[in-house]
Design an enzyme around this catalytic site. Structure first.
Site, PDB file in Angstrom:
ATOM      1  N   GLY A 154       0.819  -1.201   0.000  1.00 20.88           N
ATOM      2  CA  GLY A 154       0.000   0.000   0.000  1.00 20.88           C
ATOM      3  C   GLY A 154       0.853   1.251   0.000  1.00 20.88           C
ATOM      4  CG  ASP A 179       3.823  -2.891 -11.535  1.00 22.80           C
ATOM      5  OD1 ASP A 179       4.354  -2.529 -12.596  1.00 22.80           O
ATOM      6  OD2 ASP A 179       2.660  -2.596 -11.217  1.00 22.80           O
ATOM      7  CG  ASP A 209       5.539 -13.176  -9.014  1.00 24.86           C
ATOM      8  OD1 ASP A 209       5.924 -14.124  -8.302  1.00 24.86           O
ATOM      9  OD2 ASP A 209       4.428 -12.642  -8.880  1.00 24.86           O
ATOM     10  CG  MET A 252       4.913 -17.374  -4.328  1.00 27.60           C
ATOM     11  SD  MET A 252       5.695 -16.171  -3.243  1.00 27.60           S
ATOM     12  CE  MET A 252       4.384 -14.968  -3.124  1.00 27.60           C
ATOM     13  CD  GLU A 308       0.703 -16.025  -6.330  1.00 26.75           C
ATOM     14  OE1 GLU A 308      -0.124 -15.802  -5.437  1.00 26.75           O
ATOM     15  OE2 GLU A 308       1.850 -15.542  -6.347  1.00 26.75           O
ATOM     16  CB  ILE A 362       9.161 -22.028   2.637  1.00 21.22           C
ATOM     17  CG1 ILE A 362       8.293 -22.492   3.811  1.00 21.22           C
ATOM     18  CG2 ILE A 362      10.577 -22.593   2.754  1.00 21.22           C
ATOM     19  CD1 ILE A 362       8.055 -23.981   3.829  1.00 21.22           C
ATOM     20  NE  ARG A 364       6.210 -13.533   1.131  1.00 15.84           N
ATOM     21  CZ  ARG A 364       5.241 -12.644   1.100  1.00 15.84           C
ATOM     22  NH1 ARG A 364       4.763 -12.215  -0.059  1.00 15.84           N
ATOM     23  NH2 ARG A 364       4.719 -12.179   2.216  1.00 15.84           N
TER      24      ARG A 364
END
Length: 439
Positions: A154, A179, A209, A252, A308, A362, A364
């Site tokens: 956020g 991003d 990612d 992910m 995901e 785990i 990340r």
């Protein structure tokens, strides 16, 4: 004349000699300063080269990263700040450490502030203490995953963040994130420009990612599929250890399936690879369930790796929900596949044993591997050099195997996705042996 989309913003003319003991002469066995005129061709294919040649124009180029002979800031009077935002990713602490070491030892910057818990730490209601970062305090942090500064999702109002930077006396802000973080960094840079301030903002691309556009890869990505590979190996052992054993591994990859594809190729025991870029079907001829039936009849075990964000069109649910960063919160495709596959074979009275594994957090939070550690160091050092030269609103990244500076505004226009007509996806399909489409 067309505007150069890759022109880097600057705070002004760099007039101060760099303290780095480098050279401008070739052949003296010293690393040479980099000049702004040194460019890296953006597209290396013959088609782009021939087009530019026929039109009598220069190919589209980007600015080479590196130390400049003249710098903008007076290092002795410079204050830097570092903020980490978004989800965790292997290598964040490596980048923090290298930024501190580079600022301190290369340029003699006397004060480096660590911002607590992402952009929240630069908001008007921040109650967390700031970190005074020194070489001694960051000496060993590269051995651990996560971020010593804390992170959050956020954003805050750019005006509030700039007010905080002014209050803290910050001259350059290094933002480490993906991003959303980079879009925030660009907004902060625009607010700074509108006020006529001399504060540099720099982005260091962080996302496992690997979905940041234009650059070859982001840090943490290699560690992610490196850590995922033995998990897939063990999932294969579980599947093979039972008659009609099925292992489902969810990795992910919200919008891009780079981790899933790379991990599947690194551990080529995967039979079905499902990614967000390519919709698949469960039912019907050549649907996943049909292909899975055939696989079990032939081998009596199967391994499925799913990103995901894959298969969201198959899951019925409530209205779209977004997280604090504005990302769509996907429904759990792993749980969905587990239930659908179990129900399908139960209806057929076929015995199966399904093991569902979700190692996402785990992976990340793991420390960076050796390759990523080196990459993190290189990114951080080049970010420092660019900032000291007065460059701003840029991302440092790898392009065509060269470290370059790219305008943030260009990098965040699109999310990078697997090219389904590209070699990477073709190699993944060859590894799994699955058809080009499922369903």
């Amino acid at each position: 004349m067309n505007k150069d989309p890759f022109k880097i913003h600057t705070l002004g003319s760099a007039e101060r000699l760099s303290p780095l003991p480098l050279s401008s002469d070739k052949g003296d066995q010293l690393f040479n300063f980099v000049t702004d005129s040194q460019k890296i061709v953006f597209k290396t294919g013959m088609e782009a080269y021939t087009k530019a040649l026929n039109e009598g124009t220069q190919p589209l180029c980007v600015e080479k990263a590196g130390p400049r002979k003249k710098i903008f800031f007076n290092p002795e009077k410079t204050t830097a700040a570092i903020v980490t935002c978004g989800g965790l990713c292997p290598g964040i602490n490596n980048v923090i450490r290298s930024l501190v070491m580079g600022l301190h030892y290369f340029y003699g910057v006397p004060r480096i502030i660590g911002i607590p818990y992402g952009y929240q730490g630069l908001g008007p209601n921040n109650t967390h203490p700031y970190h005074e970062l020194t070489p001694d305090k960051v000496r060993d942090i590269h051995q651990f995953g996560g971020t010593i500064l804390g992170s959050s999702r956020g954003g805050q109002e750019p005006s509030d963040i700039v007010d905080s930077l002014l209050r803290l006396g910050v001259d350059m802000l290094f933002t480490i994130g993906g991003d959303g973080t980079l879009k925030g960094c660009e907004a902060i840079g625009r607010e700074i420009e509108s006020r006529g301030l001399n504060i540099s903002v720099i982005g260091i691309p962080k996302t496992i990612d690997n979905d940041i556009d234009l650059i070859d890869k982001s840090f943490g990505f290699e560690t992610a599929y490196d850590v995922a590979s033995p998990i897939i190996r063990d999932a294969h052992n579980e599947a093979k250890g039972a008659y009609n054993g099925i292992a489902i591994v969810k990795l992910m990859g919200r919008d891009s399936g780079f981790i899933a594809a790379s991990a599947a190729m690194a551990m080529p025991e995967v039979n079905f690879l499902l990614v967000p870029e390519l919709p698949f079907q469960l039912e019907g001829k050549n649907g996943l369930l049909d292909l899975l039936e055939r696989r079990l009849k032939a081998k009596h075990h199967a391994v499925i790796v799913v990103a995901e964000g894959a298969g969201q069109h198959l899951i019925k649910g409530d209205a779209e929900i977004r997280d604090a960063s504005g990302n769509i919160k996907h429904k759990d495709i792993g749980v969905f596949l587990n239930a659908e596959i179990a129900a399908h074979f139960k209806a057929q009275n076929t015995e199966v044993t399904i093991k569902y594994i979700d190692p996402s957090y785990i992976i990340r939070s793991a420390p960076a591997n050796a390759s990523d550690s080196i990459f993190c160091n290189r990114l951080a050092y080049q970010a420092v050099h660019g900032a000291m030269a007065g460059k701003t609103r840029f991302v440092v990244g790898l392009l065509n195997n060269q470290l370059v500076y790219l305008p943030i505004e260009e990098v965040v226009k699109h999310r990078k996705k697997i090219d389904l007509e590209g070699e990477l996806w073709f190699a993944a399909l060859q590894s799994t042996g699955q058809p080009f489409t499922i369903g």
